[in-house]
Design an enzyme around this catalytic site. Structure first.
Site, PDB file in Angstrom:
ATOM      1  N   ARG A 180     -10.063  -7.998   9.465  1.00  0.00           N
ATOM      2  CA  ARG A 180      -9.870  -9.019   8.412  1.00  0.00           C
ATOM      3  C   ARG A 180     -10.771 -10.215   8.678  1.00  0.00           C
ATOM      4  NH1 ARG A 180      -3.754  -8.066   8.631  1.00  0.00           N
ATOM      5  NH2 ARG A 180      -3.545  -6.349   7.157  1.00  0.00           N
TER       6      ARG A 180
ATOM      7  N   CYS B 125     -10.880 -12.018  17.179  1.00  0.00           N
ATOM      8  CA  CYS B 125     -11.454 -10.826  17.803  1.00  0.00           C
ATOM      9  C   CYS B 125     -12.753 -10.496  17.077  1.00  0.00           C
ATOM     10  CB  CYS B 125     -10.471  -9.663  17.693  1.00  0.00           C
ATOM     11  SG  CYS B 125      -8.798 -10.129  18.199  1.00  0.00           S
TER      12      CYS B 125
ATOM     13  N   ARG C 130       0.830  -1.207   0.000  1.00  0.00           N
ATOM     14  CA  ARG C 130       0.000   0.000   0.000  1.00  0.00           C
ATOM     15  C   ARG C 130       0.872   1.267   0.000  1.00  0.00           C
ATOM     16  NH1 ARG C 130      -4.743  -1.176   2.632  1.00  0.00           N
ATOM     17  NH2 ARG C 130      -3.469  -2.367   4.095  1.00  0.00           N
ATOM     18  N   TYR C 131       2.010   1.212   0.688  1.00  0.00           N
ATOM     19  CA  TYR C 131       2.912   2.365   0.783  1.00  0.00           C
ATOM     20  C   TYR C 131       4.202   2.006   0.036  1.00  0.00           C
ATOM     21  CZ  TYR C 131      -0.158   3.150   4.809  1.00  0.00           C
ATOM     22  OH  TYR C 131      -1.251   3.305   5.622  1.00  0.00           O
TER      23      TYR C 131
ATOM     24  N   ASP D 117     -12.442  -0.088  12.541  1.00  0.00           N
ATOM     25  CA  ASP D 117     -12.697  -0.162  11.097  1.00  0.00           C
ATOM     26  C   ASP D 117     -14.150  -0.553  10.827  1.00  0.00           C
ATOM     27  OD1 ASP D 117     -10.023   0.401  10.133  1.00  0.00           O
ATOM     28  OD2 ASP D 117      -9.463  -1.488  11.090  1.00  0.00           O
TER      29      ASP D 117
ATOM     30  N   LYS E 151      -3.345   5.083   6.294  1.00  0.00           N
ATOM     31  CA  LYS E 151      -3.615   5.587   7.652  1.00  0.00           C
ATOM     32  C   LYS E 151      -3.439   7.093   7.707  1.00  0.00           C
ATOM     33  CE  LYS E 151      -2.082   1.731  10.472  1.00  0.00           C
ATOM     34  NZ  LYS E 151      -1.925   0.882   9.282  1.00  0.00           N
TER      35      LYS E 151
ATOM     36  N   CYS F 268      -5.277 -17.337  13.657  1.00  0.00           N
ATOM     37  CA  CYS F 268      -5.029 -16.537  14.868  1.00  0.00           C
ATOM     38  C   CYS F 268      -5.253 -17.402  16.111  1.00  0.00           C
ATOM     39  CB  CYS F 268      -5.995 -15.354  14.940  1.00  0.00           C
ATOM     40  SG  CYS F 268      -5.825 -14.227  13.566  1.00  0.00           S
TER      41      CYS F 268
ATOM     42  N   CYS G 198     -12.565  -7.799  14.372  1.00  0.00           N
ATOM     43  CA  CYS G 198     -11.420  -7.892  13.459  1.00  0.00           C
ATOM     44  C   CYS G 198     -11.692  -7.268  12.087  1.00  0.00           C
ATOM     45  CB  CYS G 198     -11.032  -9.360  13.269  1.00  0.00           C
ATOM     46  SG  CYS G 198      -9.697  -9.574  12.077  1.00  0.00           S
TER      47      CYS G 198
ATOM     48  N   ASP H  69      -7.590   4.086   9.516  1.00  0.00           N
ATOM     49  CA  ASP H  69      -7.304   3.539   8.194  1.00  0.00           C
ATOM     50  C   ASP H  69      -8.449   3.993   7.307  1.00  0.00           C
ATOM     51  OD1 ASP H  69      -5.170   1.706   7.204  1.00  0.00           O
ATOM     52  OD2 ASP H  69      -5.412   0.902   9.237  1.00  0.00           O
TER      53      ASP H  69
ATOM     54  N   ARG I   9       7.205  -0.012   2.093  1.00  0.00           N
ATOM     55  CA  ARG I   9       6.960  -1.155   2.977  1.00  0.00           C
ATOM     56  C   ARG I   9       5.830  -2.025   2.446  1.00  0.00           C
ATOM     57  NH1 ARG I   9       5.613   3.696   4.820  1.00  0.00           N
ATOM     58  NH2 ARG I   9       3.671   4.097   5.931  1.00  0.00           N
TER      59      ARG I   9
HETATM   60  S1  SF4 Z   1      -7.550  -8.547  15.073  1.00  0.00           S
HETATM   61 FE1  SF4 Z   1      -8.016 -10.112  13.522  1.00  0.00          FE
HETATM   62  S2  SF4 Z   1      -6.034 -10.680  12.686  1.00  0.00           S
HETATM   63 FE2  SF4 Z   1      -5.643  -9.683  14.658  1.00  0.00          FE
HETATM   64  S3  SF4 Z   1      -5.612 -11.349  16.196  1.00  0.00           S
HETATM   65 FE3  SF4 Z   1      -7.691 -10.535  16.151  1.00  0.00          FE
HETATM   66  S4  SF4 Z   1      -8.743 -11.895  14.690  1.00  0.00           S
HETATM   67 FE4  SF4 Z   1      -6.560 -12.160  14.311  1.00  0.00          FE
END
Ligand code: SF4
Length: 348
Positions: free
Chosen positions: A108, A103, A86-87, A267, A311, A99, A106, A304, A90
């Site tokens: 993603r 979460c 994206r940048y 997000d 960001k 994971c 999340c 973001d 990097r």
């Molecule tokens: S935020 Fe998403 S990618 Fe990060 S640990 Fe939690 S579930 Fe996994």
């Protein structure tokens, strides 16, 4: 040990009448938490900030008009599998989308924990070729998923391969493992991070209760090996949108030798509307931190931009142009405004 949706009932973290709801959420989004995280949850507290982060809720199945399946636009910037560029200087390298915990907020969540979540050997080689062929890539951020779930041998292989690319100066790991599964941070994993290049580890924690003695031990093993550790947190309604909670989290991180790096505005991930707060509220909380904690404890509050535009800092500015050319008005931590004179060479 990783716990799934059905374990939540047996542990008393979800009432039996909610089993169906939890299973429906689990059919759409990945669900897992570790025994260490489960132990932190108070089953008697319906507003428990740890449960809010990890225990599925039926509200995740309610789509909000603002939701975006790929909120930060990873897909748009992915030239080859496993790379997000994206940048200019990097890239993200995502060797795995698995994971230790999933979460509920999340960004993603549409991709993590799915089948095919590991980058195969050929795809990983192609990702390294992509980095090798671009001398402008100075930093590689290894993320996912969680790269610390890979075996130490695989982590070592990644560090060695990137370390051998002349123009890569910085290798940065983003991980939830030291907080969610601290016992996994063993000597072999720490040794795998050793490199002539600069290696950084960025951990993810959102509430001071996550900073247990075991977590302090895990972070201590990394820092003790000479590897700088930074943190990122997400500002989440009902979890840490409170000045005292943020203060305690940030002080706790710094006291265990972790420099708070980013505080992310939530997000627009699908089914996460309940965690969102307005930017105004976020800025007020961050402005309040200025008077409460030292500069060492201050993260950069960032958004973001939805769609993959990168960001941007959201922290309120303490300085604004004054009435005279070159003059500034600065606001102190008590909200009192002061004039600052024009610099030399400034006319007015
Ligand atoms: S935020 Fe998403 S990618 Fe990060 S640990 Fe939690 S579930 Fe996994």
């Amino acid at each position: 040990m990783t716990l799934g949706a059905d374990d939540l009932i047996s542990l008393g973290l979800v009432a039996p009448e909610r089993l169906d709801e939890v299973r429906r959420v689990a059919a759409r989004y990945s669900v897992a938490l570790t025994a260490e995280v489960a132990e932190l949850i108070d089953p008697g507290d319906p507003s428990d900030p740890i449960a809010a982060q990890f225990v599925p809720a039926g509200a995740e199945l309610e789509d909000d008009p603002g939701d975006l399946p790929d909120p930060i636009g990873d897909e748009r910037w992915s030239p080859v599998p496993g790379i997000v560029h994206r940048y200019p200087d990097r890239v993200l390298l995502k060797p795995s989308l698995v994971c230790p915990v999933y979460c509920r907020f999340c960004f993603r969540r549409e991709t993590v924990g799915r089948k095919g979540a590991m980058l195969g050997a050929a795809a990983l080689a192609r990702a390294f070729d992509y980095i090798r062929a671009r001398p402008e890539i100075w930093e590689v951020v290894i993320t996912g998923g969680d790269p610390f779930l890979l075996s130490p041998r695989r982590i070592e292989g990644i560090v060695e391969t990137l370390g051998a690319i002349g123009h890569v100066a910085v290798i940065r790991f983003h991980t939830r493992v030291p907080v969610a599964d601290p016992r996994r941070v063993r000597a072999a994993l720490v040794a795998a991070l050793r490199s002539e290049k600069a290696v950084y580890v960025v951990i993810h924690a959102n509430h001071p209760r996550e900073l247990t003695p075991a977590v302090r031990g895990a972070v201590g093993r990394i820092v003790g090996a000479g590897i700088p550790v930074l943190s990122q947190s997400v500002l989440l309604r009902g979890v840490n949108d409170d000045p005292a909670v943020l203060e305690s989290l940030l002080r706790g991180l710094v006291a265990m030798r972790v420099k708070p790096y980013y505080l992310h505005h939530p997000d627009l991930a699908p089914g996460t509307a309940r965690f969102r707060l307005g930017i105004e509220r976020g800025r007020a909380l961050v402005a309040g931190l200025r008077g409460r904690v030292s500069g060492l404890c201050q993260p950069t509050y960032v958004l973001d931009i939805p769609g993959g535009h990168g960001k941007v800092p959201l922290s309120p500015s303490a300085a604004e142009p004054g009435e005279r050319a070159g003059e500034w008005v600065v606001t102190d931590r008590d909200g009192v405004r002061h004039r600052y004179p024009p610099g030399p060479g400034c006319r007015g």
